[in-house]
Design an enzyme around this catalytic site. Sequence first.
Site, PDB file in Angstrom:
ATOM      1  N   GLU A 160      -3.083  -1.137   0.667  1.00  0.00           N
ATOM      2  CA  GLU A 160      -2.101  -0.617  -0.296  1.00  0.00           C
ATOM      3  C   GLU A 160      -0.847  -1.488  -0.336  1.00  0.00           C
ATOM      4  O   GLU A 160       0.262  -1.031  -0.025  1.00  0.00           O
ATOM      5  CB  GLU A 160      -1.754   0.834   0.019  1.00  0.00           C
ATOM      6  CG  GLU A 160      -2.877   1.790  -0.308  1.00  0.00           C
ATOM      7  CD  GLU A 160      -2.454   3.258  -0.265  1.00  0.00           C
ATOM      8  OE1 GLU A 160      -1.389   3.573   0.280  1.00  0.00           O
ATOM      9  OE2 GLU A 160      -3.216   4.092  -0.782  1.00  0.00           O
ATOM     10  N   GLU A 318      -9.912   5.599  -1.344  1.00  0.00           N
ATOM     11  CA  GLU A 318      -9.347   6.713  -0.567  1.00  0.00           C
ATOM     12  C   GLU A 318      -9.058   7.879  -1.499  1.00  0.00           C
ATOM     13  O   GLU A 318      -8.551   7.683  -2.610  1.00  0.00           O
ATOM     14  CB  GLU A 318      -7.976   6.349   0.041  1.00  0.00           C
ATOM     15  CG  GLU A 318      -7.971   5.372   1.164  1.00  0.00           C
ATOM     16  CD  GLU A 318      -6.531   5.106   1.640  1.00  0.00           C
ATOM     17  OE1 GLU A 318      -5.640   5.949   1.427  1.00  0.00           O
ATOM     18  OE2 GLU A 318      -6.305   4.031   2.200  1.00  0.00           O
TER      19      GLU A 318
HETATM   20  C1  GAL Z   1      -2.610   5.957   1.964  1.00  0.00           C
HETATM   21  C2  GAL Z   1      -2.894   5.004   3.099  1.00  0.00           C
HETATM   22  C3  GAL Z   1      -3.708   5.637   4.194  1.00  0.00           C
HETATM   23  C4  GAL Z   1      -3.213   7.012   4.496  1.00  0.00           C
HETATM   24  C5  GAL Z   1      -3.208   7.847   3.243  1.00  0.00           C
HETATM   25  C6  GAL Z   1      -2.759   9.270   3.461  1.00  0.00           C
HETATM   26  O1  GAL Z   1      -1.424   5.594   1.344  1.00  0.00           O
HETATM   27  O2  GAL Z   1      -3.556   3.855   2.631  1.00  0.00           O
HETATM   28  O3  GAL Z   1      -3.665   4.810   5.336  1.00  0.00           O
HETATM   29  O4  GAL Z   1      -1.922   6.922   5.027  1.00  0.00           O
HETATM   30  O5  GAL Z   1      -2.344   7.258   2.311  1.00  0.00           O
HETATM   31  O6  GAL Z   1      -2.763  10.026   2.282  1.00  0.00           O
END
Ligand code: GAL
Length: 671
Positions: A160, A318
């Site tokens: 990210e 994610e």
């Molecule tokens: C994203 C990140 C992850 C985790 C996630 C939680 O921004 O890439 O590592 O922190 O959020 O929602």
Amino acid sequence: MSLQRNSGPASVWDHIEGIAYGGDYNPEQWPVNIRLEDLGLMKEAGVSFLSVGIFSWALLEPSEGQYDFGWLDEVMDNLAANGIKVALATATAAPPAWLVRKHPEILPVTADGTVLGPGSRRHYTPSSAVYRRYAAGITRLIAERYKNHPALALWHVDNELGCHVSEFFGEEDASAFRAWLERRYSTIEALNAAWGTAFWSQNYGSFAGILPPGVAPSTLNPGQQLDFQRFSSWALIDYYRELVAVLREVTPGIPATTNLMASSATKALDYFDWAKDLDVIANDHYLVAADPERHIELAFSADLTRGIAGGDPWILMEHSTSAVNWQPRNRPKMPGELLRNSLAHVARGADAVMFFQWRQSSSGSEKFHSAMVPHAGRETRVWHEVVGLGSSLKRLAPVKGSRVESRAAIVFDYEAWWASEIDSKPSADVKYLDVMRAFHRSLFLRGIAVDFVHPPASLEGYDLVLVCTLYSVTDAAAANIAAAARAGATVLVTYFSGIVDENDHIRLGGYPGAFREVLGIRVEEFHPLPAGGELKLSDGGVSTTWSEHVHLAGAEAVQAFSEYPLEGVPSLTRHAVGAGAAWYLATFPDRDGIESLVDRLLAESGVVPVATADAGVELVRRRAADGSSFLFAINHTRSAAAVEAAGVDLLTGTAFAGTVEAGAVAVIAED
Ligand code: GAL
């Protein structure tokens, strides 16, 4: 249309059967017995793809030059033995403590000069030469060690990029900014002209005196602000490119990507620009739990991601199985929401569904963030839904590689977003996404698929084109949009579009200079509304935010303002051009007004819903190269809903009987 990307590596999709399933795997948090238990649970859930090592640098290199790859070797071997593929990270998203102690100059500096310290993550600036050297070093070691590993399918570069901090104001950032400006403008005269520095005595004699737009007594030069946004987005992708150059050298056949955060919340990064450097587009998306229409924001994010991917399948890298830990109140997902969310992403082009993270942490900042394996273990709703999703995704293998069909387009441009929201505008209430999201919402609710298209990209094949708040636009992009109308599309341009060129210079002679001719109108002056103000329209409708003094110059008025001092002045116009038409909307109608305008635009363009269903059912169609089609019907209501479709529901393997149960999903392989 497929994006032309760097040639070389194989496609990640060749490594994985069917729709990929998994998440971030951070086994370094757990003892070996748990890691072994993980393998059994992954099998039970149907996991096929994991992101590994994202935040592992300090464990892989506990002190400078001292390495410990043993644990990662074991993890990679075990995953390979269990048929699981890996998106292996460069481990660069959190510099280790020894590196910060030795080189504190890598730390980010904010606009007011505050140095952001370690103890969290992402504490480096992408313009630090030292950081880049160390990051390239650990990247090379990881690549060399695992280049022939059977689990390796994709490089997950950093994580990210731009999350938490996306603009950096330290000494090294300032000199990288100056170098970037020198490449962009060649001469200081060209920069002075672009920034309009003749005003307020801002003229520069050389590049040497230029600083990032920090803290100043009043508003900063808009050209400087805009270029700093461009530079800041570029600096992050340039850092990405440096790491990918290392990976290409060691593993030319392995594709690389980084996870984007494309949504209504991420403004700072020009992902249409970044896309050229990614071998496959990967996106992270998190719902705002308090938003009653969060599934529509999800669709916005997924559609935008597909646009960035040029229509190609993408990776949902994610999302969450249930609650997150970083909103003010972290509510769990409702029953079935995990499946609906996941399949909504698949419906809109994702061929991989992944979560943060595999096993919920017992310590650290994110211990209250949900995961695939919850604190409470297997006897939980979340685990049952995770296992259920795994088997659903297996059944969706035939969908892999198919593409979303759409005859409607929304023109989207990060630069216009930036430029339109720089200070000193006619109204602080004009936000780049507001009108766009109102139209996207309307099309979503009607089951009409819409693609996001970058302004200069081809609009061929679209019968309806929406151009919302495209404040800045190049000549070429304006010509591209006008050509779409002439070629037969119905094009709608909304207020505060086409006002300036790419240097934020007004296109003189009456607004909106870039679109005046194709729209057949001329705007003399803006009349933004007071905060919360409303305005009556000639058809009895109501609008907010904006009005303006429009003159007809070839167009016909379809609707007018009906309040002093603009009574009788057109608020909506239509101009027949070539084989199509160019409409102009000079205000922000309320929801009813948006709906009746969308009715007209659909009637004229002939764009229709992908299917017919009861209200509350999300409908999207993906079509494979061989012509077969898959209708996704996602029931967001708490009662059963009718959908007119015939075929086999891939999720049940039986003929679709015309009803999708409350909160359920059908994916119909159509007859
Ligand atoms: C994203 C990140 C992850 C985790 C996630 C939680 O921004 O890439 O590592 O922190 O959020 O929602």
